[in-house]
Design an enzyme around this catalytic site. Sequence first.
Site, PDB file in Angstrom:
ATOM      1  N   HIS A 263     -50.664 -26.410  17.529  1.00 13.70           N
ATOM      2  CA  HIS A 263     -49.346 -26.387  18.642  1.00 13.70           C
ATOM      3  C   HIS A 263     -48.571 -25.207  18.552  1.00 13.70           C
ATOM      4  O   HIS A 263     -47.392 -25.166  19.299  1.00 13.70           O
ATOM      5  CB  HIS A 263     -48.699 -27.675  18.861  1.00 13.70           C
ATOM      6  CG  HIS A 263     -47.704 -28.089  17.702  1.00 13.70           C
ATOM      7  ND1 HIS A 263     -47.962 -29.193  16.825  1.00 13.70           N
ATOM      8  CD2 HIS A 263     -46.701 -27.742  17.403  1.00 13.70           C
ATOM      9  CE1 HIS A 263     -47.115 -29.404  16.182  1.00 13.70           C
ATOM     10  NE2 HIS A 263     -46.228 -28.445  16.196  1.00 13.70           N
TER      11      HIS A 263
ATOM     12  N   ASP B 217     -44.459 -33.063  18.471  1.00 11.19           N
ATOM     13  CA  ASP B 217     -43.996 -31.693  18.830  1.00 11.19           C
ATOM     14  C   ASP B 217     -44.668 -30.853  19.691  1.00 11.19           C
ATOM     15  O   ASP B 217     -44.362 -29.699  20.022  1.00 11.19           O
ATOM     16  CB  ASP B 217     -43.543 -30.986  17.417  1.00 11.19           C
ATOM     17  CG  ASP B 217     -42.916 -29.751  17.650  1.00 11.19           C
ATOM     18  OD1 ASP B 217     -41.872 -29.690  18.173  1.00 11.19           O
ATOM     19  OD2 ASP B 217     -43.149 -28.732  16.673  1.00 11.19           O
TER      20      ASP B 217
ATOM     21  N   HIS C 297     -42.911 -32.965   9.220  1.00 10.60           N
ATOM     22  CA  HIS C 297     -43.668 -32.190  10.263  1.00 10.60           C
ATOM     23  C   HIS C 297     -43.942 -30.823   9.817  1.00 10.60           C
ATOM     24  O   HIS C 297     -43.077 -30.009   9.687  1.00 10.60           O
ATOM     25  CB  HIS C 297     -42.628 -32.379  11.512  1.00 10.60           C
ATOM     26  CG  HIS C 297     -43.405 -31.400  12.495  1.00 10.60           C
ATOM     27  ND1 HIS C 297     -44.338 -32.093  13.186  1.00 10.60           N
ATOM     28  CD2 HIS C 297     -43.374 -30.015  12.940  1.00 10.60           C
ATOM     29  CE1 HIS C 297     -44.992 -30.932  14.449  1.00 10.60           C
ATOM     30  NE2 HIS C 297     -44.154 -30.126  14.004  1.00 10.60           N
TER      31      HIS C 297
ATOM     32  N   ASP D 283     -45.893 -27.504  10.424  1.00  9.96           N
ATOM     33  CA  ASP D 283     -46.792 -26.677  11.421  1.00  9.96           C
ATOM     34  C   ASP D 283     -48.023 -26.239  10.616  1.00  9.96           C
ATOM     35  O   ASP D 283     -47.658 -25.571   9.497  1.00  9.96           O
ATOM     36  CB  ASP D 283     -45.830 -25.763  12.127  1.00  9.96           C
ATOM     37  CG  ASP D 283     -44.987 -26.475  13.043  1.00  9.96           C
ATOM     38  OD1 ASP D 283     -45.212 -27.295  13.846  1.00  9.96           O
ATOM     39  OD2 ASP D 283     -43.782 -26.143  12.926  1.00  9.96           O
TER      40      ASP D 283
HETATM   41 ZN   LIG Z   1     -44.232 -28.253  15.119  1.00  9.91          ZN
END
Ligand SMILES: [Zn+2]
Length: 1001
Positions: free
Chosen positions: A572, A368, A256, A258
Amino acid sequence: MHDDRKLVEERIDRMLRERIAPAVYAARIPLELAAWHVPGEPVPLEEALAATYEPFAAGTRWGRPWSTTWLRATGTVPGEWLGRRVEAVFDLGFVGDWPGGQAEALVYDLSGDPIKGLEPQNQYVPVTGPQVGLMLEMAANPDILADGFLPTPLGDLATAGDEPLYRFAHADLAVLDEEVWHLRLDLEVLRELMAELPQAEPRRHEILRALERALDVLDIHDVSGTASQARAHLAAVLASPAHASAHTISGVGHAHIDSAWLWPIRETQRKNARTFANVTALARDYPEFVFAGPQAQQYAWVKQRWPEIFDRIREAVKGGQWVPVGGMWVEADGNLPGGEALARQLVHGKRFFAEEFGVECRGVWLPDSFGYTAAYPQIARLAGMDWFLTQKISWNQTNKFPHHTFWWEGIDGTRIFTHFPPADTYNGTFAGSELAHAVRNYAEKGAGTRSLLPFGHGDGGGGPTREMLERARRLRDLEGSPRVVVQPPDAFFAAAREELPDAAVWSGELYLELHRATYTSQARTKAGNRRSESLLREAELWAATAAVHAGFAYPYDELDRLWKVVLLHQFHDILPGSSIAWVHKEAEATYARVHAELEEIITAATTALAGTGTTPWVFNTAPQPVESVPGGGMARLETLPEPGAPVTVEGTTLDNGLVRVVIDGDGLLASVRDLVAGREVLAPGTRGNLLQLHADFPNQWDAWDIDAHYRRQRTDLTHADSVTVVSRGPLAGAVRVERSFGASRVTQTVTVRAGSPSIEIATEIDWHERQKILKAAFPLDVHADRSAAEIQYGHVHRPTHTNTSWDAARFEISCHRWIHVGEPGYGVAIANDATYGHDVTRTTRQDCGTTTTARLSLVRAPQSPDPEADQGRHRMTYALVPGASIAEAVDAGYALNLPARVVSGGAGPVPEPLVSLDGRAARIEAVKLADDASGDVVVRVYESLGGRAATRLRASFPITEVTVTDLLERPLGETLAADADGSVPIGLRPFQILTLRLRRR
Ligand SMILES: [Zn+2]
């Protein structure tokens, strides 16, 4: 038998820690090092290869925050190591094992070919020949949350300082003792499994005694020489098969990352390169390994900057080991992107994966994001998606979500098969505790038998490791453990759906009972997004209209590029406002550029339509007529009728025959009289547009959270510095109100226009508060059981009461362009052009009447991760619309966000709107030329009221065919026929989205 379990367990732990782990590398010699410290921002590889390097030694402090150091490491493998597994092992000065905010490196060979990433839990580089030469691009990323949610200067290059962050620990050539490494993995897997088994289970004791026997034969002075014997004592317990009823966990390799968060976008790009290089290297070593990678944007970066890594990804995709998932441009926020933007996330994501890899993504992958709109099921299905995955709702503070595998039903009734991994993580490691938690937690036990587990270190931790895959091998079929199979998510979803075709149904939004402040934090980023979405709509509409009616060259490439920039910023942690200062400063600058480029496109297109001259033309982008200008159409200003009865201004009372607004000496709305309905809008004894200041100090997650206790401390801003009439009619009456409090100022202009019941409040805030939230309150004399809030292509209802813990937990709600509260026969809307956070509450008065109070959350001031978040100037407009139906709320939302444009033009003919719809239930959300440059016109419409719509589409150009398509403009097999007059009858079910492709003659 004496019970010595605890003593044996302690012995195992110490042996692992102090004898076995250190023996994994059998021999070490240091590499020769030389370094070049990049003076500014990161440089291209060629520049680094050509730089002058100085000697560098282990123990040296390096890395001012955000800086880059290039390290050259060279050495020769000793002859006696021949035939053994040799690795280069680096410790850049890693602090703990937290994978996000840390030193990291991408390793190249001396020719500049990227090999692999180095992260706290992934420190090796394989060595293949006798001569070793490596180049490390080391990033000194600071740990922003090292001290929790305290303000830190580290999140902005301008304030981060020069103090080196890391002490380089070592760079060695080393021999990996594979037998010891395997012994360690055997012991860890069994030790962790044992800890999860009940004391009464024989299996627990069998494992304990096997571990004890293994340690009994392990010589602490010769771990290497006795590791095989020790492993032999573990073989039997490792070979014992899983129970017939064991749960099955589908492990999916994942990282994951970001797209920006506690680091800027430029660092995400480097994180991608490091992690993706690790993944392709691991895929070569472990044929069973499958990795799921979302976010097309991240692939696009790697393709552009590290083509060698991208080629390896292509190979891995071909071999079935790398699976592009999610089909979105980025993992966007799940609430805030507008309908069209959410559609484009899927369009651009899916198209990228199809074009680059020939892969059609089948599922939405959003582990997420902070809650998920009830519009998702339909939008996802219309993009060709069959499944939806998240786990974030497990973060709920109040209510435990009842399902892990279920059908999720959206506002229109569309359902999508959905799974929440019961391990409650998207950074799995196959730890015993994690697997046992997944089994205990899985809500469908008895009906379903399987769940998914994304495994791998995210955020620059480097993704899955070889240790995780070794664990998965040991856990394939192991007594007492769930079975583990590594497989692609599509395979999991097919199997889950087959065993649970009649899974439970959850209807409506997936509201996250946490992170509710992400509707409000970093208000300028949010305003930038909203304005971008509106301008993109305008640019597409007018460019398409001009292309069809005036031979204008449709700017395909520019719009494609600008859309992708806006989509990236819906990531996000960007749009929700939870990133460091660097990210939000950059986002504001980027939005300004995007707006300027879109304004240029709009000007070029409207000029092509209006011609040149001095006659004012009005362009109305909204789908409904505004002041007699048709929806999506234009008119010459001088031909327009007067908008309605003039506005009269007496004192500070504004009256246009539809509403009479009394502004008192405090600058508040003392009365709002709906003259058409003959009723007062505000509750007795209250005043409207009351600005309220609350202390806002959440328990944690400052930029993300607003905690319910904020409501208990409140200051009403009832003092005005000045109240001044600034416009006296006849077209508009306006009163300006200025307030100051603390070091902050708010200037609001309350405007009533001729012909409209809407009361507009243009707001400028110069904000210098800390840890406070500013809300604007409208206490309304309306008995509303529920509020309606616009979401993507429709609206959602939420109760105004707090009967259940689920209702109470929704104390802050998100909405797009309007919110509406009403009772049968009467409603009030509040539209906004930049605000997402709202709350609606109700109280019963002494007269037993109900006061429904709707509030907008205008601005906050969290201090972590950006200590200066929201400081400075803000601009926003909201409007109170008395007597509004839902249809009028929809109108108001469009009108405020898409104000008519006045352009100087010529005296030529005024084209009809390119396309239009009859009635007000069906709305046009987008008009554009088809992305395939065929010249077809694409129109996206939806039913906006939650009922059935029978409408007609009219086009101002000859059509040969009308095809129903998916969001990607691909035909779904249905065509619509035009009637004799050329109009196309359309029937829509409640909240249905319909994409039509119109072929031009
Ligand atoms: Zn995230």
